[in-house]
Design a protein around this motif. Structure first.
Motif, short mmCIF file in Angstrom:
data_model
loop_
_atom_site.label_atom_id
_atom_site.label_comp_id
_atom_site.label_asym_id
_atom_site.label_seq_id
_atom_site.Cartn_x
_atom_site.Cartn_y
_atom_site.Cartn_z
N GLY A 76 0.82 -1.21 0.00
CA GLY A 76 0.00 0.00 0.00
C GLY A 76 0.85 1.25 0.00
N SER A 77 1.88 1.26 0.86
CA SER A 77 2.69 2.47 0.94
C SER A 77 3.62 2.59 -0.27
CB SER A 77 3.47 2.53 2.25
OG SER A 77 4.21 1.37 2.43
N ILE A 78 3.96 1.46 -0.92
CA ILE A 78 4.74 1.54 -2.17
C ILE A 78 3.91 2.25 -3.24
CG2 ILE A 78 5.79 0.21 -4.04
CD1 ILE A 78 6.53 -1.92 -2.05
N VAL A 79 2.62 1.90 -3.30
CA VAL A 79 1.72 2.57 -4.27
C VAL A 79 1.76 4.08 -4.03
CG1 VAL A 79 -0.69 2.86 -4.97
CG2 VAL A 79 0.20 0.58 -4.55
N SER A 80 1.66 4.49 -2.75
CA SER A 80 1.67 5.92 -2.44
C SER A 80 2.99 6.56 -2.86
CB SER A 80 1.49 6.15 -0.94
OG SER A 80 0.37 5.49 -0.46
N THR A 135 8.65 -1.94 6.99
CA THR A 135 8.94 -1.22 5.75
C THR A 135 7.74 -0.38 5.34
OG1 THR A 135 8.42 -3.22 4.55
CG2 THR A 135 10.73 -2.71 4.78
N GLN A 136 6.53 -0.87 5.62
CA GLN A 136 5.34 -0.06 5.33
C GLN A 136 5.43 1.28 6.05
OE1 GLN A 136 1.67 -0.10 7.59
NE2 GLN A 136 0.76 -1.26 5.91
N THR A 137 5.78 1.23 7.35
CA THR A 137 5.89 2.47 8.14
C THR A 137 6.94 3.39 7.54
OG1 THR A 137 5.55 0.97 9.99
CG2 THR A 137 5.99 3.24 10.53
N VAL A 138 8.10 2.81 7.20
CA VAL A 138 9.20 3.62 6.67
C VAL A 138 8.81 4.24 5.32
CG1 VAL A 138 11.54 3.51 5.73
CG2 VAL A 138 11.00 2.32 7.85
N ALA A 243 -1.10 9.44 0.91
CA ALA A 243 -1.78 8.30 1.53
C ALA A 243 -2.66 7.59 0.49
CB ALA A 243 -2.61 8.75 2.72
N GLY A 244 -2.32 7.76 -0.79
CA GLY A 244 -3.17 7.25 -1.87
C GLY A 244 -3.34 5.74 -1.87
N GLY A 245 -2.31 5.02 -1.42
CA GLY A 245 -2.41 3.56 -1.45
C GLY A 245 -2.72 2.95 -0.10
N MET A 246 -3.12 3.80 0.85
CA MET A 246 -3.33 3.30 2.21
C MET A 246 -4.43 2.23 2.22
SD MET A 246 -3.34 5.78 5.49
CE MET A 246 -5.08 5.77 5.83
#
Lengths: 328, 321
Positions: A76-80, A135-138, A243-246
């Motif tokens: 999710g965060s990679i998408v963002s 890694t999501q958090t980072v 936060a687009g991929g959250m």
């Protein structure tokens, strides 16, 4: 002696178990079409598939990781982040090609970090869960950092980047990716090794499969596709959101599970995941058409996830029983 | 020669101690560093602040530790917590404080029972079940409130919230009681030992006659109960409820448990260890805030610390084997 009724009953049960998800999809479509005439139109279906395609692309990568016996919460965060970086590259005059390369590079690198860390410590599902959450958090923090926490409107001229999210292009991309992934999974050595590793990692190691390299590759594929989904998403909305991929990771896992790929690892299929993603999309659209608000929709999604995993368990139990009977 | 062997022995013991308690040692070193560099860190006000901050989530982290020892996982704790804040405030406004207290706890227990039933009886994967119930309960909470936060002006509740002994409010007191209760249950009762056995090796535990499904079930009830209790404690402090409260609670609780040293594979660990994990997280963030580190950067550091700890943990465990 087997009676004909027995065989018939068995046959029906088999069909129900194997195609339960597909049958559920058809039932949802029929009921909604009867209640609401606006639902069963080509325009609406294209709309649904287009909405599904972004999550679907992410879910294809997630399927690989889940088959190999792990999880990837970082998608999710990679998408963002990839979306934020791509849009700001274009806005700063870096060019579309560079934007796409950066976005994909981000996905692959995060995937590499996930994969190498998890496979080096021989991590199971729990470790994969914690590390990819880390890694999501980072990555989410980096996305906020890169964008200053703001929405950025993309100054995109008509061209390749803009056309990626337009019309049926995302659908075509989704289908091509899904077919390619299914081919890799079923027809290549790499794909068969994935199932082996997910089924029994120790045995896979003993038989000489390079487990660390393979597992890292699965996470890199998952990251790459998430980066690509970031491109499609930002191209569709012509802006980036830190936060687009959250929450995409949970939607992707839901699509995999609803499709019927077992979380225990060892087997699964991309076709199932595509079906799962479409079911969730159709259901969401049907609830929208029926004027059911977002909050009860969340509840329905949860119930559907539980029902589909229950079906998977029933399926497996029945198969075990059949095997036991055959042995007798 | 003898003196040589004694020092050698002490050296060995020190190395083993450092290896086993690496996180604790790092925490102490960090605290010493903070005390020297930032005197405001060492004020009574800041210490009680850290204690109160970690207590609410800490109670859930204890329950999560029990769940992880039993070999399970509960993501729905976040949603149950949010639900509890909303439900508690709304019942306080209609029926009064005492019914609100009991009804909220009962609702938490019921939600835990649903999770427990699906995992222990239907044999579903705990991750998926609690992911789904998390979504369902969150939807329910939003639906119940229409998405907006609610508050109360119940005077008794405000008075309870203001109650303190030398700056220590009700929450840390209940946190300590919960800690003692959990330590006693896990270490001194058959119930506690059976949870370790169930998490350590499900099939062996089953063969020795332990009712493993009951323990798998009860784990989720404990998490549900503690999440609801923590929700109530937050309400006591802020007199408001919102579906958004506790969004990162479940992952926070898992992180504190793992940093403390309870293994994710189940069957070992303890709540006292989780206190160390809670301290690491809350001291680190308190310190980062005091040092003026920005929000995004704090999040970055949190992620890196999490990854580093789990890797160090696994590597050390492997070497000890």
């Amino acid at each position: 002696m087997l009676k004909i009724q027995d065989i018939k009953g068995k046959y029906i049960a088999n069909v129900l178990r194997s195609y339960g998800v597909l049958i559920a999809l058809i039932i949802i479509i029929i009921i909604t079409s009867i209640i609401e005439t606006n639902f069963f139109t080509i325009g609406n279906f294209i709309n649904i598939i287009r909405q599904v395609s972004i999550i679907g692309i992410v879910a294809c990568g997630m399927t690989f990781v889940i088959i190999s016996g792990a999880f990837d919460l970082s998608v999710g965060s990679i998408v963002s982040l990839s979306g934020v970086v791509a849009i700001s590259t274009i806005n700063n005059g870096g060019g579309e090609a560079l934007a796409i390369i950066y976005a994909l590079l981000i996905g692959v690198s995060v995937g590499f970090v996930n994969g190498i860390l998890i496979s080096l410590i021989n991590g199971k599902m729990g470790e994969a869960f914690i590390i990819t959450y880390g890694t999501q958090t980072v990555v989410a923090a980096l996305a906020l950092f890169a964008s200053g926490g703001l929405f950025v409107a993309g100054r995109i001229k008509p061209g390749i980047y803009k056309s990626i999210g337009k019309g049926i292009v995302p659908i075509v991309i989704f289908i091509v990716i899904a077919i390619g992934m299914q081919f890799i999974l079923t027809k290549t050595k790499f794909g068969r090794q994935m199932c082996f590793i997910g089924g029994n990692i120790e045995a896979a190691k003993m038989s000489g499969i390079r487990v660390v390299a393979n597992r890292t590759a699965y996470f890199m594929i998952s990251g790459l596709l998430a980066g690509f989904a970031g491109i499609v998403l930002t191209s569709r909305v012509i802006s980036s959101n830190p936060a687009g991929g959250m929450g995409f990771e949970l939607d992707a896992i839901a699509a995999v599970v609803v499709g019927g790929t077992s979380l225990l690892g060892g087997n699964g299929s991309i076709v199932k995941t595509v079906l799962g993603a479409i079911i969730l999309g159709v259901m969401r659209n049907a609830l929208n058409v029926l004027n059911i608000t977002a909050y009860p929709q969340m509840m329905v999604t949860g119930v559907i996830i539980i029902l589909s995993v229950s079906l998977d368990i029933l399926n497996r139990k029945a198969k075990e029983k059949e095997l036991a009977n055959e042995k007798l | 020669m003898k003196s040589y062997s004694i020092t050698n022995d002490i050296n060995n013991k020190l190395v083993i101690f450092l290896k086993k308690r690496a996180v604790t040692v790092l925490l102490l070193a960090f605290i010493v560093f903070m005390v020297i560099s930032k005197p405001s860190f060492y004020s009574w006000g800041n210490i009680t602040n850290i204690l109160t901050e970690m207590s609410v989530y800490g109670i859930v982290a204890f329950a999560m530790t029990v769940a992880i020892i039993g070999g399970e996982f509960d993501l729905s704790a976040s949603s149950i917590f949010g639900w509890a804040t909303v439900f508690f405030i709304s019942i306080t406004n209609t029926l009064g404080l005492i019914p609100a207290f009991f009804l909220t706890l009962i609702s938490g227990i019921l939600m835990g029972m649903v999770n427990g039933f699906l995992v222990s009886k239907v044999k579903l994967n705990a991750f998926v079940v609690t992911l789904a119930t998390m979504t369902i309960i969150k939807g329910l909470t939003f639906f119940y409130t229409g998405g907006s936060p609610i508050n109360t002006s119940n005077e008794t509740l405000i008075a309870i919230g203001a109650f303190n002994v030398a700056g220590i409010t009700l929450t840390p007191i209940i946190f300590v009681i919960a800690l003692i209760v959990f330590i006693l249950i896990l270490a001194k009762t058959r119930f506690g030992r059976n949870i370790y056995a169930t998490g350590g090796n499900y099939h062996v535990a089953k063969l020795t006659g332990i009712n493993v499904d009951y323990y798998k079930f009860i784990i989720f009830v404990i998490v549900g109960f503690c999440s609801a209790l923590a929700g109530i404690l937050l309400c006591v402090r802020v007199q408001a409820g919102s579906a958004l409260y506790g969004k990162d609670l479940a992952l926070y609780a898992v992180t504190a448990t793992v940093i403390g040293g309870t293994s994710l594979s189940g069957g070992n660990g303890g709540v006292a260890k989780t206190v160390i994990g809670l301290l690491v997280m809350s001291v680190l963030f308190n310190a980062l805030t005091l040092l003026g580190v920005e929000g995004y950067f704090q999040q970055l550091i949190r992620g890196i610390v999490l990854i580093a700890v789990i890797i160090i943990d696994t590597v050390i465990k492997k070497k000890n084997k």
